[in-house]
Design a protein around this motif. Structure first.
Motif, PDB file in Angstrom:
ATOM      1  N   SER A  51       9.072  22.045  22.316  1.00 30.50           N
ATOM      2  CA  SER A  51       8.119  21.127  21.683  1.00 30.50           C
ATOM      3  C   SER A  51       8.861  19.976  21.011  1.00 30.50           C
ATOM      4  O   SER A  51      10.043  20.096  20.675  1.00 30.50           O
ATOM      5  N   LYS A  52       8.135  18.862  20.853  1.00 29.04           N
ATOM      6  CA  LYS A  52       8.641  17.674  20.153  1.00 29.04           C
ATOM      7  C   LYS A  52       7.568  17.246  19.163  1.00 29.04           C
ATOM      8  O   LYS A  52       6.383  17.273  19.480  1.00 29.04           O
ATOM      9  N   GLU A  53       8.012  16.859  17.966  1.00 27.48           N
ATOM     10  CA  GLU A  53       7.051  16.449  16.933  1.00 27.48           C
ATOM     11  C   GLU A  53       7.632  15.307  16.111  1.00 27.48           C
ATOM     12  O   GLU A  53       8.783  15.376  15.672  1.00 27.48           O
ATOM     13  N   PHE A  54       6.837  14.265  15.901  1.00 27.31           N
ATOM     14  CA  PHE A  54       7.246  13.180  15.011  1.00 27.31           C
ATOM     15  C   PHE A  54       6.886  13.570  13.589  1.00 27.31           C
ATOM     16  O   PHE A  54       5.793  14.074  13.332  1.00 27.31           O
ATOM     17  N   VAL A  55       7.825  13.388  12.664  1.00 33.05           N
ATOM     18  CA  VAL A  55       7.615  13.758  11.265  1.00 33.05           C
ATOM     19  C   VAL A  55       7.975  12.585  10.360  1.00 33.05           C
ATOM     20  O   VAL A  55       8.778  11.734  10.712  1.00 33.05           O
ATOM     21  N   CYS A  56       7.358  12.577   9.199  1.00 30.84           N
ATOM     22  CA  CYS A  56       7.651  11.581   8.167  1.00 30.84           C
ATOM     23  C   CYS A  56       8.449  12.302   7.086  1.00 30.84           C
ATOM     24  O   CYS A  56       7.941  13.211   6.440  1.00 30.84           O
ATOM     25  N   VAL A  57       9.704  11.921   6.913  1.00 24.93           N
ATOM     26  CA  VAL A  57      10.568  12.586   5.940  1.00 24.93           C
ATOM     27  C   VAL A  57      10.713  11.684   4.714  1.00 24.93           C
ATOM     28  O   VAL A  57      11.195  10.560   4.825  1.00 24.93           O
ATOM     29  N   PRO A  58      10.274  12.153   3.522  1.00 27.42           N
ATOM     30  CA  PRO A  58      10.427  11.325   2.323  1.00 27.42           C
ATOM     31  C   PRO A  58      11.889  11.244   1.899  1.00 27.42           C
ATOM     32  O   PRO A  58      12.573  12.271   1.820  1.00 27.42           O
ATOM     33  N   ARG A  59      12.361  10.051   1.677  1.00 21.01           N
ATOM     34  CA  ARG A  59      13.738   9.822   1.234  1.00 21.01           C
ATOM     35  C   ARG A  59      13.716   8.865   0.049  1.00 21.01           C
ATOM     36  O   ARG A  59      12.975   7.877   0.048  1.00 21.01           O
ATOM     37  N   PRO A  60      14.531   9.138  -0.956  1.00 24.44           N
ATOM     38  CA  PRO A  60      14.568   8.225  -2.103  1.00 24.44           C
ATOM     39  C   PRO A  60      15.219   6.900  -1.718  1.00 24.44           C
ATOM     40  O   PRO A  60      16.199   6.866  -0.974  1.00 24.44           O
ATOM     41  N   GLN A  61      14.641   5.832  -2.203  1.00 16.97           N
ATOM     42  CA  GLN A  61      15.166   4.492  -1.984  1.00 16.97           C
ATOM     43  C   GLN A  61      15.324   3.829  -3.357  1.00 16.97           C
ATOM     44  O   GLN A  61      14.443   3.911  -4.201  1.00 16.97           O
ATOM     45  N   VAL A  62      16.452   3.188  -3.572  1.00 17.61           N
ATOM     46  CA  VAL A  62      16.698   2.500  -4.834  1.00 17.61           C
ATOM     47  C   VAL A  62      16.492   1.007  -4.611  1.00 17.61           C
ATOM     48  O   VAL A  62      17.021   0.437  -3.664  1.00 17.61           O
ATOM     49  N   ALA A  63      15.696   0.404  -5.474  1.00 18.43           N
ATOM     50  CA  ALA A  63      15.444  -1.029  -5.381  1.00 18.43           C
ATOM     51  C   ALA A  63      15.610  -1.651  -6.766  1.00 18.43           C
ATOM     52  O   ALA A  63      15.529  -0.975  -7.789  1.00 18.43           O
ATOM     53  N   TRP A  64      15.873  -2.934  -6.778  1.00 17.50           N
ATOM     54  CA  TRP A  64      15.979  -3.674  -8.037  1.00 17.50           C
ATOM     55  C   TRP A  64      14.744  -4.545  -8.180  1.00 17.50           C
ATOM     56  O   TRP A  64      14.345  -5.239  -7.256  1.00 17.50           O
ATOM     57  N   VAL A  65      14.128  -4.489  -9.365  1.00 14.90           N
ATOM     58  CA  VAL A  65      12.932  -5.274  -9.654  1.00 14.90           C
ATOM     59  C   VAL A  65      13.282  -6.271 -10.749  1.00 14.90           C
ATOM     60  O   VAL A  65      13.845  -5.893 -11.784  1.00 14.90           O
ATOM     61  N   LEU A  66      12.952  -7.539 -10.492  1.00 16.05           N
ATOM     62  CA  LEU A  66      13.216  -8.573 -11.495  1.00 16.05           C
ATOM     63  C   LEU A  66      12.303  -8.384 -12.695  1.00 16.05           C
ATOM     64  O   LEU A  66      11.154  -7.980 -12.570  1.00 16.05           O
ATOM     65  N   GLY A  72      15.208 -11.693 -18.696  1.00 13.13           N
ATOM     66  CA  GLY A  72      15.281 -10.239 -18.835  1.00 13.13           C
ATOM     67  C   GLY A  72      16.100  -9.634 -17.705  1.00 13.13           C
ATOM     68  O   GLY A  72      16.187 -10.190 -16.616  1.00 13.13           O
ATOM     69  N   PRO A  73      16.722  -8.485 -17.966  1.00 16.01           N
ATOM     70  CA  PRO A  73      17.557  -7.857 -16.933  1.00 16.01           C
ATOM     71  C   PRO A  73      16.706  -7.223 -15.822  1.00 16.01           C
ATOM     72  O   PRO A  73      15.574  -6.799 -16.049  1.00 16.01           O
ATOM     73  N   ALA A  74      17.263  -7.163 -14.642  1.00 17.17           N
ATOM     74  CA  ALA A  74      16.606  -6.484 -13.527  1.00 17.17           C
ATOM     75  C   ALA A  74      16.621  -4.976 -13.800  1.00 17.17           C
ATOM     76  O   ALA A  74      17.502  -4.465 -14.478  1.00 17.17           O
ATOM     77  N   GLN A  75      15.634  -4.283 -13.276  1.00 13.98           N
ATOM     78  CA  GLN A  75      15.503  -2.836 -13.497  1.00 13.98           C
ATOM     79  C   GLN A  75      15.626  -2.099 -12.168  1.00 13.98           C
ATOM     80  O   GLN A  75      15.129  -2.562 -11.151  1.00 13.98           O
ATOM     81  N   GLN A  76      16.266  -0.936 -12.210  1.00 11.91           N
ATOM     82  CA  GLN A  76      16.342  -0.080 -11.026  1.00 11.91           C
ATOM     83  C   GLN A  76      15.055   0.723 -10.916  1.00 11.91           C
ATOM     84  O   GLN A  76      14.568   1.257 -11.902  1.00 11.91           O
ATOM     85  N   VAL A  77      14.537   0.826  -9.692  1.00 11.54           N
ATOM     86  CA  VAL A  77      13.352   1.629  -9.431  1.00 11.54           C
ATOM     87  C   VAL A  77      13.673   2.549  -8.255  1.00 11.54           C
ATOM     88  O   VAL A  77      14.183   2.098  -7.234  1.00 11.54           O
ATOM     89  N   VAL A  78      13.405   3.836  -8.410  1.00  9.30           N
ATOM     90  CA  VAL A  78      13.616   4.798  -7.336  1.00  9.30           C
ATOM     91  C   VAL A  78      12.240   5.188  -6.797  1.00  9.30           C
ATOM     92  O   VAL A  78      11.371   5.620  -7.546  1.00  9.30           O
ATOM     93  N   THR A  79      12.049   4.985  -5.491  1.00  9.15           N
ATOM     94  CA  THR A  79      10.780   5.318  -4.856  1.00  9.15           C
ATOM     95  C   THR A  79      11.035   6.241  -3.672  1.00  9.15           C
ATOM     96  O   THR A  79      12.147   6.340  -3.174  1.00  9.15           O
ATOM     97  N   GLN A  80      10.000   6.905  -3.234  1.00  7.79           N
ATOM     98  CA  GLN A  80      10.072   7.732  -2.026  1.00  7.79           C
ATOM     99  C   GLN A  80       9.530   6.910  -0.854  1.00  7.79           C
ATOM    100  O   GLN A  80       8.421   6.400  -0.921  1.00  7.79           O
ATOM    101  N   GLN A  81      10.315   6.773   0.187  1.00 10.20           N
ATOM    102  CA  GLN A  81       9.903   6.051   1.375  1.00 10.20           C
ATOM    103  C   GLN A  81       9.800   7.031   2.541  1.00 10.20           C
ATOM    104  O   GLN A  81      10.602   7.951   2.656  1.00 10.20           O
TER     105      GLN A  81
END
Length: 118
Positions: A51-66, A72-81
């Motif tokens: 069998s073959k199956e497509f899956v969505c795997v959540p992975r943390p992504q780090v982004a910078w938000v102004l 003001g300093p930029a802030q780090q935001v960790v999201t699940q993609q």
């Protein structure tokens, strides 16, 4: 606050790295398929999966938000993609565990055991 963000980032990276440490190989007729092999290579060594199956795997992504405040300093935001991957399942025979091969961008990302076949 910056120390907390740095610690959180370090922990996320450590967890991501630890996930790859448990990788193994899939033995097929005396040859091994493992991390980095292409789909073509796996099919050549092991044949078509059951069998073959497509899956969505959540992975943390780090982004910078102004900062919304001038200067003001930029802030780090960790999201699940969602990272699209494909799982191929191989039957290794009665009494053995299923072999699950996960592909990312056309190459083996990991190999793990599934249920035991009775």
């Amino acid at each position: 606050m910056r120390t907390f963000a740095a610690s959180a980032l370090f922990c996320l990276l450590a967890l991501m790295h630890a996930g790859g440490a448990s990788a193994q190989s899939l033995s097929c007729g005396g040859t091994l398929s493992g991390v980095g092999d292409s789909k073509f290579s796996v099919v050549q060594k092991c044949g078509e999966p059951m069998s073959k199956e497509f899956v969505c795997v959540p992975r943390p992504q780090v982004a910078w938000v102004l900062s919304p405040y001038p200067g003001g300093p930029a802030q780090q935001v960790v999201t699940q993609q969602c990272v699209p991957m494909e799982d191929w399942v191989y039957h290794r025979g009665q009494g053995n565990f299923l072999g699950i091969v996960r592909f990312y961008n056309g190459a083996v990302e990991s190999v793990r055991d599934g249920e035991k076949m009775r």
